[in-house]
Design an enzyme around this catalytic site. Structure first.
Site, PDB file in Angstrom:
ATOM      1  N   LYS A   1      -0.400   4.345  -1.086  1.00 30.75           N
ATOM      2  CA  LYS A   1      -1.256   5.451  -0.655  1.00 30.75           C
ATOM      3  C   LYS A   1      -1.637   5.312   0.810  1.00 30.75           C
ATOM      4  CE  LYS A   1      -3.176   6.326  -5.244  1.00 30.75           C
ATOM      5  NZ  LYS A   1      -4.417   6.496  -6.040  1.00 30.75           N
ATOM      6  N   ALA A   2      -1.759   4.101   1.298  1.00 33.65           N
ATOM      7  CA  ALA A   2      -2.110   3.856   2.701  1.00 33.65           C
ATOM      8  C   ALA A   2      -1.330   2.642   3.185  1.00 33.65           C
ATOM      9  CB  ALA A   2      -3.609   3.623   2.852  1.00 33.65           C
ATOM     10  N   PRO A   3      -0.023   2.818   3.519  1.00 36.23           N
ATOM     11  CA  PRO A   3       0.815   1.679   3.923  1.00 36.23           C
ATOM     12  C   PRO A   3       0.164   0.886   5.047  1.00 36.23           C
ATOM     13  CG  PRO A   3       2.128   3.676   3.685  1.00 36.23           C
ATOM     14  CD  PRO A   3       0.689   4.099   3.588  1.00 36.23           C
TER      15      PRO A   3
ATOM     16  N   ASP B   1      -7.837  -1.229  -6.984  1.00 39.86           N
ATOM     17  CA  ASP B   1      -6.909  -0.613  -7.933  1.00 39.86           C
ATOM     18  C   ASP B   1      -6.414  -1.666  -8.910  1.00 39.86           C
ATOM     19  OD1 ASP B   1      -5.003   0.769  -9.255  1.00 39.86           O
ATOM     20  OD2 ASP B   1      -3.775   1.239  -7.502  1.00 39.86           O
TER      21      ASP B   1
ATOM     22  N   VAL C   1      -1.107  -6.647   6.945  1.00 39.69           N
ATOM     23  CA  VAL C   1      -2.270  -7.493   7.213  1.00 39.69           C
ATOM     24  C   VAL C   1      -1.821  -8.727   7.987  1.00 39.69           C
ATOM     25  CG1 VAL C   1      -4.189  -8.794   6.222  1.00 39.69           C
ATOM     26  CG2 VAL C   1      -3.422  -6.670   5.122  1.00 39.69           C
TER      27      VAL C   1
ATOM     28  N   LYS D   1      -6.038  -5.598   9.332  1.00 40.22           N
ATOM     29  CA  LYS D   1      -5.208  -4.668   8.555  1.00 40.22           C
ATOM     30  C   LYS D   1      -4.824  -3.499   9.451  1.00 40.22           C
ATOM     31  CE  LYS D   1      -5.953  -3.744   4.175  1.00 40.22           C
ATOM     32  NZ  LYS D   1      -6.492  -3.179   2.902  1.00 40.22           N
TER      33      LYS D   1
ATOM     34  N   GLY E   1       0.799  -1.216   0.000  1.00 42.24           N
ATOM     35  CA  GLY E   1       0.000   0.000   0.000  1.00 42.24           C
ATOM     36  C   GLY E   1       0.827   1.259   0.000  1.00 42.24           C
TER      37      GLY E   1
END
Length: 426
Positions: A65-67, A179, A70, A85, A63
């Site tokens: 954009k939003a590291p 995405d 999980v 997450k 991620g």
């Protein structure tokens, strides 16, 4: 088919339990799937569920954009696996926005989604809790398969299920499209082939002969429409569902069969080749464990007990042996309380060591619901005989009884591995 990237994008790759033909459903879990309602969890609950956010529980890290990381885990007192997450602290600086978005997404319930079960917002921590999908991502099955490529009917089914997931989210006003940019790049570079209808050059070579020319042409036509530059020229999710449904093949065959994924008891047997004792311990069948231990007797003590022939036979040693004999008689008669007492006297005597006695007392403890003591005896048996698979299997049984299923499964694998090595040497 427009899309937007969201930090709450859900995964449409279903678990094996959901890979079933149901090509018309759209409504919320209308097939009766039991999914709990959305709730807020404490950080302590999620830390316990993931063994302290252990690196061993990490499923993925990604991620830009939003590291996020999980983890898989199990909530205390619950049997289902969950995915947790955990976002980077900078991903959601506004806690109110995080909670609002999570609660909104948490209202979605579909058999085509990895449903969001809850969240946690504590200090700088932002965590989401979702259903755990054990068979990894679509990309692995498409591009990184090892034993079996994804068959044509399964690819059609995945396309339909994805379209159904998109249709459901759109109908609920939540366009949580994942995405797919990496896949678009690949297709964009091949647009000339698509326009020229040379679809065979676009198909996975391992699928050669698996599909008809008409099916290939129709799929390429749909792909071409999805890649149109103008949003108004792309199909809606609903029209994709309508187009894909008639193309489905082998609809009566469960998806786990098409995928070659072991299911139910078959999964356990394929993942681990267990002996009868291993299988009995895996299902905590204490009656079967007793029968096997009784049948085997003390033959696994050979080489340990033989040293006794060189000792001086005293009254104390004779009494110790008598304790074992009384314990064996009680064990045979399923008088586990008496057997436990007699075996304890034998062990406390300290003049002899027997892994089998530890194994038998372990079972007595399990019958008496003394799980910690049972685990201790199984570990003692392993200490005396490090390559004895029975000790590992009994440890697994004790761990299962304590609710430590993940550790139990690993211990079963260790026992099966030792057993296989022992048989290969014979």
């Amino acid at each position: 088919m427009g899309c937007r990237c969201s930090k709450f994008s859900l995964c449409w790759w279903p678990s094996s339990s959901r890979l079933k033909p149901n090509h018309h459903a759209l409504s919320d879990l209308e097939n009766g799937e039991a999914v709990p309602g959305f709730k807020e969890y404490s950080l302590e609950q999620l830390r316990a569920a993931t063994s302290g956010f252990s690196p061993d529980n990490i499923v993925s890290e990604h991620g830009e954009k939003a590291p996020n990381v999980v983890y898989k885990g199990k909530l205390r007192g619950e049997d289902r696996w969950i995915a947790v997450k955990r976002f980077n602290k900078s991903a959601w600086p506004d806690s109110r926005q995080f909670l609002e978005e999570a609660k909104a997404v948490g209202q979605l319930r579909s058999e085509r989604l990895a449903n969001l079960l809850g969240c946690c917002c504590a200090g700088d921590d932002r965590l989401l809790v979702a259903e755990f999908m054990p068979h990894e991502t679509l990309s692995k099955h498409l591009f990184h398969w090892e034993n079996q490529h994804m068959k044509w009917p399964m690819r059609l089914r995945v396309a339909l299920y994805l379209a159904q997931a998109l249709e459901y989210c759109s109908a609920k006003g939540r366009a949580l499209y994942h995405d797919l940019n990496a896949y678009r790049v690949l297709f964009d570079q091949a647009l000339d082939l698509i326009r020229g209808k040379n679809h065979m050059m676009l198909m996975d070579s391992c699928l050669e002969g698996d599909f008809s020319n008409d099916d290939g042409t129709e799929l390429v036509r749909l792909a071409t429409r999805c890649l149109q530059f103008e949003a108004r020229e792309r199909p809606t999710a609903k029209s994709l569902v309508a187009a894909l449904a008639p193309l489905q093949k082998q609809t009566e065959v469960p998806s786990y069969t098409l995928m070659g994924i072991p299911h139910g008891t078959e999964a356990a047997q394929e993942a681990i080749s267990l002996s009868p004792l291993g299988e009995a311990c895996s299902r905590l069948d204490l009656t079967a464990i007793h029968e096997i231990l009784e049948k085997v007797g003390y033959k696994d003590d050979e080489g340990i007990a033989n040293e006794l022939s060189f000792q001086m036979w005293t009254d104390q040693i004779q009494e110790t042996l008598n304790c074992k004999k009384r314990g064996d008689a009680a064990f045979r008669a399923k008088d586990f309380s008496t057997a436990m007492d007699c075996y304890t006297q034998f062990i406390d005597g300290g003049t002899m060591v027997s892994p089998t006695v530890y194994a038998r007392r372990c079972l007595c403890y399990l019958v008496g619901e003394m799980q910690q003591e049972a685990l201790g005896d199984a570990m003692q048996a392993q200490s005396v005989s490090p390559e004895w698979s029975t000790a590992f299997y009994l440890q697994a049984a004790a761990l299962f009884s304590l609710g430590m299923d993940s550790d139990a499964q690993e211990t079963l694998k260790d026992g099966a591995s030792l057993e296989a090595k022992t048989h290969s040497r014979k």
